[in-house]
Scaffold this active site. Sequence first.
Site, PDB file in Angstrom:
ATOM      1  CE  LYS A  22      -1.444   2.197   3.586  1.00 31.93           C
ATOM      2  NZ  LYS A  22      -2.094   2.868   4.727  1.00 31.93           N
ATOM      3  CG  ASN A  23       2.770   2.449   3.495  1.00 33.73           C
ATOM      4  OD1 ASN A  23       1.686   3.019   3.485  1.00 33.73           O
ATOM      5  ND2 ASN A  23       3.268   1.890   4.586  1.00 33.73           N
ATOM      6  CB  CYS A 116      -3.958   6.378  11.659  1.00 33.97           C
ATOM      7  SG  CYS A 116      -4.634   4.915  10.879  1.00 33.97           S
ATOM      8  NE  ARG A 121       0.498  10.377  10.426  1.00 33.12           N
ATOM      9  CZ  ARG A 121      -0.086   9.355   9.801  1.00 33.12           C
ATOM     10  NH1 ARG A 121       0.652   8.400   9.287  1.00 33.12           N
ATOM     11  NH2 ARG A 121      -1.385   9.272   9.695  1.00 33.12           N
ATOM     12  NE  ARG A 396      -6.620   4.604   6.323  1.00 39.47           N
ATOM     13  CZ  ARG A 396      -5.540   4.934   7.027  1.00 39.47           C
ATOM     14  NH1 ARG A 396      -5.491   4.704   8.317  1.00 39.47           N
ATOM     15  NH2 ARG A 396      -4.503   5.484   6.426  1.00 39.47           N
TER      16      ARG A 396
END
Length: 415
Positions: A22-23, A116, A121, A396
């Site tokens: 996914k990343n 999340c 961040r 997710r």
Amino acid sequence: MSKILVRSGGKLCGKVKISGSKNSALPILAATVLSEGESKILQVPNLSDIWVMCSLLESIGAEIGSDKGEIIISWEHIKSDVAPYELVSKMRGSFLLAGPLLARCGHTRISLPGGCPIGTRPVDLHLKGFAAMGADIAQGHGYIDISAEKLHGAKIYLDFPSVGATENIMMAACLADGETIIENVAAEPEIIDLAGFLNKMGAKITGAGSDTIKIEGVKSLKGIKHKVIPDRIEAGSFMAGIAITGGHALIENVIPSHIKPITAKLREMGVEIKEEKNFIEMDAGGQLNAADIKTLPFPGFPTDMQAPFTALMSVVEGTSVIVETVFENRFLHVAELSRMGAKIKIDGRTEVVEGGFPLTGAQVKATDLRGGAALVLAGLVAKGDTEIGDIEHIDRGYEDIVGKLQGLGADIQRI
């Protein structure tokens, strides 16, 4: 609302195939904005975050088709440079569109990202890089406006090796005038995969995987075909699941060098692991011992594996100390694990886990993506039923986690 029901079902045994990362897929999908023509992306995981990104791309002009892990993206023209709040608020990775849109259109208006609740961040490192390349930045009413008549090369030093900032600045620099040098960059495998994708499109990037990346700007990029790397965090999560149950299993479609810190820690704990080119075999049937962990940027122990390993440490005899250095609020799952009987104390960014106490099933909620995975793993060995709510977090980042665990013999279902 769907929930996941887990019962203690013995050891995980058999084999499981890991999905695409996914990343890695998210920045690669965003990077297609830079291209002219059609791109085909292979081994894309079927996840809610992926479809949020696809919806964002469609909202700005992409034509998208999909079939069995393949996504085809065609760009004739970009009809909008605004990333709408209702989509960006669902996923932090949406901010990866900022660099490509800025480079391609000379302007973007993008909502502050969601995702999340594991820490602030901030996107200041992304914006610092854009500003160094000549962009003007204005912020207000929940949006950031970024504009530049033409980006130019620059020398940029990141205060922290942020994965997202490295990816965003690297993508923006591909169409800038001159050379861009980014220092103290992230070295994750996903960075290397994105750089490889961009280079196949016609970019000129060197140094991906080291602490310095150089990008020589080009006039245009073309659409290409690319296969996403396997998901090292999904692999690590299944490794933790096999270990927590004392199982013996084959994990297919992995790149062993990408999971070295996870493999090393499990071996330290007493797990036997055999590595081949694209799979590993695990045997966790022996006595496992406690271990200490400190999360760090790659090639250190991944922060995304901290929560699953907290679940594992809860059942292993002895005291384990886990230090979280990447995100300041990544212990949300601890309260839920404690409801299941885990003995965990938190002091700042450190948690002390007293392992070896039996876990019991309970009604719990997934607090975030990796915290949700930790609850699933705890449920595999807890006495009684564990009912996990808010599983949209889990969806997710894990493709068919229920089906894959069932294939390994777990007593788990969606309800």
